[in-house]
Design a protein around this motif. Structure first.
Motif, PDB file in Angstrom:
ATOM      1  N   ASP A 177     -50.503  40.769  11.983  1.00 48.18           N
ATOM      2  CA  ASP A 177     -50.469  39.606  11.239  1.00 48.18           C
ATOM      3  C   ASP A 177     -48.967  38.860  10.889  1.00 48.18           C
ATOM      4  O   ASP A 177     -48.840  37.853  10.932  1.00 48.18           O
ATOM      5  CB  ASP A 177     -51.246  39.489  10.019  1.00 48.18           C
ATOM      6  CG  ASP A 177     -52.852  39.633  10.369  1.00 48.18           C
ATOM      7  OD1 ASP A 177     -53.018  39.378  11.619  1.00 48.18           O
ATOM      8  OD2 ASP A 177     -53.640  40.259   9.604  1.00 48.18           O
ATOM      9  N   VAL A 178     -48.248  39.948  10.511  1.00 50.96           N
ATOM     10  CA  VAL A 178     -46.891  39.749  10.347  1.00 50.96           C
ATOM     11  C   VAL A 178     -46.202  39.281  11.341  1.00 50.96           C
ATOM     12  O   VAL A 178     -44.977  38.293  11.266  1.00 50.96           O
ATOM     13  CB  VAL A 178     -46.085  40.726   9.761  1.00 50.96           C
ATOM     14  CG1 VAL A 178     -44.699  40.720   9.277  1.00 50.96           C
ATOM     15  CG2 VAL A 178     -46.784  41.472   8.346  1.00 50.96           C
ATOM     16  N   TRP A 234     -53.229  50.558   9.776  1.00 53.78           N
ATOM     17  CA  TRP A 234     -52.841  49.196   9.288  1.00 53.78           C
ATOM     18  C   TRP A 234     -52.481  48.514  10.405  1.00 53.78           C
ATOM     19  O   TRP A 234     -51.417  47.390  10.306  1.00 53.78           O
ATOM     20  CB  TRP A 234     -51.594  49.390   8.183  1.00 53.78           C
ATOM     21  CG  TRP A 234     -52.048  50.168   7.137  1.00 53.78           C
ATOM     22  CD1 TRP A 234     -51.958  51.457   6.787  1.00 53.78           C
ATOM     23  CD2 TRP A 234     -52.806  49.652   5.824  1.00 53.78           C
ATOM     24  NE1 TRP A 234     -52.225  51.753   5.590  1.00 53.78           N
ATOM     25  CE2 TRP A 234     -52.699  50.690   4.659  1.00 53.78           C
ATOM     26  CE3 TRP A 234     -53.262  48.428   5.563  1.00 53.78           C
ATOM     27  CZ2 TRP A 234     -53.660  50.690   3.764  1.00 53.78           C
ATOM     28  CZ3 TRP A 234     -53.994  48.350   4.347  1.00 53.78           C
ATOM     29  CH2 TRP A 234     -54.172  49.323   3.323  1.00 53.78           C
ATOM     30  N   HIS A 235     -52.784  48.771  11.512  1.00 51.21           N
ATOM     31  CA  HIS A 235     -52.288  48.035  12.699  1.00 51.21           C
ATOM     32  C   HIS A 235     -52.460  46.389  12.578  1.00 51.21           C
ATOM     33  O   HIS A 235     -51.689  45.588  12.929  1.00 51.21           O
ATOM     34  CB  HIS A 235     -53.155  48.569  14.003  1.00 51.21           C
ATOM     35  CG  HIS A 235     -52.190  48.029  15.203  1.00 51.21           C
ATOM     36  ND1 HIS A 235     -51.092  48.843  15.698  1.00 51.21           N
ATOM     37  CD2 HIS A 235     -52.785  47.153  16.378  1.00 51.21           C
ATOM     38  CE1 HIS A 235     -50.841  48.241  16.873  1.00 51.21           C
ATOM     39  NE2 HIS A 235     -51.549  47.277  17.360  1.00 51.21           N
ATOM     40  N   GLN A 236     -53.722  45.889  12.149  1.00 48.77           N
ATOM     41  CA  GLN A 236     -54.090  44.464  12.198  1.00 48.77           C
ATOM     42  C   GLN A 236     -53.092  43.678  11.208  1.00 48.77           C
ATOM     43  O   GLN A 236     -52.594  42.882  11.434  1.00 48.77           O
ATOM     44  CB  GLN A 236     -55.395  44.244  11.916  1.00 48.77           C
ATOM     45  CG  GLN A 236     -55.911  42.712  11.963  1.00 48.77           C
ATOM     46  CD  GLN A 236     -55.640  41.820  13.351  1.00 48.77           C
ATOM     47  OE1 GLN A 236     -56.335  42.418  14.186  1.00 48.77           O
ATOM     48  NE2 GLN A 236     -54.781  40.943  13.407  1.00 48.77           N
ATOM     49  N   GLN A 237     -52.839  44.436  10.188  1.00 50.71           N
ATOM     50  CA  GLN A 237     -51.908  43.688   9.124  1.00 50.71           C
ATOM     51  C   GLN A 237     -50.593  43.802   9.847  1.00 50.71           C
ATOM     52  O   GLN A 237     -49.803  42.854   9.537  1.00 50.71           O
ATOM     53  CB  GLN A 237     -51.898  44.732   7.849  1.00 50.71           C
ATOM     54  CG  GLN A 237     -53.229  44.617   7.093  1.00 50.71           C
ATOM     55  CD  GLN A 237     -54.399  45.538   7.508  1.00 50.71           C
ATOM     56  OE1 GLN A 237     -54.398  46.032   8.565  1.00 50.71           O
ATOM     57  NE2 GLN A 237     -55.138  45.480   6.840  1.00 50.71           N
ATOM     58  N   ILE A 238     -50.173  44.611  10.289  1.00 56.04           N
ATOM     59  CA  ILE A 238     -48.860  44.460  10.990  1.00 56.04           C
ATOM     60  C   ILE A 238     -48.778  43.422  12.040  1.00 56.04           C
ATOM     61  O   ILE A 238     -47.860  42.587  12.187  1.00 56.04           O
ATOM     62  CB  ILE A 238     -48.361  46.036  11.862  1.00 56.04           C
ATOM     63  CG1 ILE A 238     -48.262  46.986  10.753  1.00 56.04           C
ATOM     64  CG2 ILE A 238     -47.080  45.700  12.568  1.00 56.04           C
ATOM     65  CD1 ILE A 238     -47.358  46.538   9.673  1.00 56.04           C
ATOM     66  N   GLN A 271     -50.287  54.384   2.062  1.00 57.22           N
ATOM     67  CA  GLN A 271     -50.324  52.897   1.760  1.00 57.22           C
ATOM     68  C   GLN A 271     -49.417  52.073   2.532  1.00 57.22           C
ATOM     69  O   GLN A 271     -48.675  52.562   3.405  1.00 57.22           O
ATOM     70  CB  GLN A 271     -49.870  52.615   0.436  1.00 57.22           C
ATOM     71  CG  GLN A 271     -50.877  53.299  -0.618  1.00 57.22           C
ATOM     72  CD  GLN A 271     -52.334  52.783  -0.571  1.00 57.22           C
ATOM     73  OE1 GLN A 271     -52.517  51.496  -0.608  1.00 57.22           O
ATOM     74  NE2 GLN A 271     -53.326  53.655  -0.557  1.00 57.22           N
ATOM     75  N   LEU A 272     -49.955  50.715   2.982  1.00 61.33           N
ATOM     76  CA  LEU A 272     -49.157  50.034   3.776  1.00 61.33           C
ATOM     77  C   LEU A 272     -47.642  49.831   3.567  1.00 61.33           C
ATOM     78  O   LEU A 272     -46.769  50.041   4.456  1.00 61.33           O
ATOM     79  CB  LEU A 272     -49.728  48.714   3.908  1.00 61.33           C
ATOM     80  CG  LEU A 272     -49.004  47.517   4.901  1.00 61.33           C
ATOM     81  CD1 LEU A 272     -49.066  48.124   6.304  1.00 61.33           C
ATOM     82  CD2 LEU A 272     -49.870  46.438   4.560  1.00 61.33           C
ATOM     83  N   THR A 273     -47.374  49.770   2.387  1.00 55.92           N
ATOM     84  CA  THR A 273     -45.876  50.001   1.825  1.00 55.92           C
ATOM     85  C   THR A 273     -45.167  51.043   2.153  1.00 55.92           C
ATOM     86  O   THR A 273     -43.865  50.950   2.027  1.00 55.92           O
ATOM     87  CB  THR A 273     -45.881  49.303   0.347  1.00 55.92           C
ATOM     88  OG1 THR A 273     -46.587  50.284  -0.441  1.00 55.92           O
ATOM     89  CG2 THR A 273     -46.168  48.168   0.188  1.00 55.92           C
ATOM     90  N   PRO A 285     -44.174  44.607   5.427  1.00 53.45           N
ATOM     91  CA  PRO A 285     -44.446  45.104   3.880  1.00 53.45           C
ATOM     92  C   PRO A 285     -43.683  46.606   3.694  1.00 53.45           C
ATOM     93  O   PRO A 285     -43.613  47.028   2.704  1.00 53.45           O
ATOM     94  CB  PRO A 285     -45.772  45.088   3.732  1.00 53.45           C
ATOM     95  CG  PRO A 285     -46.379  45.103   5.417  1.00 53.45           C
ATOM     96  CD  PRO A 285     -45.468  44.526   6.269  1.00 53.45           C
TER      97      PRO A 285
END
Length: 278
Positions: A275-276, A269-273, A163-165, A188
């Motif tokens: 975005d941060v 989860w590269h894109q989510q990172i 999971q991302l977290t 996250p």
């Protein structure tokens, strides 16, 4: 893909590069086990330099130039001078003889040798040697990454499924600016693993001890030789290594500093990172 040397394939060049990196690792280990006084540490603007850096740089350059001659350009941490222009050759070797000099001096064991061969500004062959663990990571573009340890070669792949977290962020022990600390606090995922050399950081991701590395430049920035070889080791193991906008890293552009964000991850989860990091 072609080779810069007509009588050698990229696979054959890689084998010779692995051998050179292994003998270079032996040189570093001999200095590492000596006294601090033997290192002749010279503090420079971008960080310390030792006689060990220079000895390994000479060793690698002599071996690689004997193999490639003037068919390639050569960009190394110890020979680059500020203001140098982009090398004109399509094929350019990018070398860091001792990544993690501060860790080498402090004897954390977390130092590495980076050797990459680039073609038109992108890495196509890479070796990262970690002397204190007696491990070498090697890759050719499109051929995957493998680890050499105790004479045994095995393919390696990054781990996915978290999971991302739950991702573990591998972070610098010595280079943490206020902006980077603030950025890491926004992620996250808050589990961290402190590691020295960038090569050792990427090895931690490939070895499943970490999942993510974020670099953010400040007064200085990682250089081409810090990133070129680790990038290919990670991406050929299934990971992702990009600039902040998701575009590939580009090398040998004259300015060797890699300004801005550079994000390395298992890819999941590269894109989510990214975005941060906007």
């Amino acid at each position: 893909m072609n080779s810069p040397i007509p009588h050698l394939t990229l696979a054959e060049i890689l084998e010779r590069t692995i051998e050179l990196s292994q003998t270079a690792a032996a040189i570093l280990k001999s200095y590492y086990r000596g006294s601090r006084e033997d290192l002749e540490v010279l503090d420079k603007t971008e960080g310390p330099v030792t006689v060990a850096d220079k000895a390994v740089d000479r060793h690698l350059l002599e071996g690689i130039t004997a193999m490639c001659g003037d068919s390639c350009g050569y960009l190394t941490e110890e020979t680059y001078q500020p203001g140098d222009r982009q090398l004109p050759q399509d094929w350019v070797w990018i070398i860091d003889p001792l990544d993690g000099t501060r860790d080498f001096i402090d004897k954390t064991g977390e130092y590495a040798i980076h050797v990459a061969l680039t073609y038109q500004h992108r890495p196509v062959l890479a070796v990262v040697a970690i002397p204190e663990s007696d491990r070498v990571y090697a890759a050719i573009v499109g051929g995957g990454t493998y680890q050499i340890a105790d004479g045994v070669r095995k393919p390696v792949r990054v781990a996915t499924g978290k999971q991302l977290t739950d991702l573990i962020v591998v972070a610098s022990r010595n280079h943490r600016s206020k902006k980077l600390i603030e950025l890491l606090a926004r992620l996250p995922c808050q589990q961290q693993l402190e590691v020295g050399s960038i090569g050792c950081k990427i090895a931690a991701i490939v070895e499943h001890r970490a999942d993510l590395y974020v670099s953010l430049s400040g007064n200085s920035a990682p250089k081409d030789w810090d990133l070129a070889a680790p990038e290919l080791i990670l991406t050929e193991a299934g990971g992702t290594f990009t600039q902040q906008d998701g575009s590939p890293l580009i090398y040998n552009q004259g300015d060797v500093s890699q300004w801005g964000y550079r994000i390395a991850s298992t890819g999941e989860w590269h894109q989510q990172i990214l975005d941060v990091c906007v």
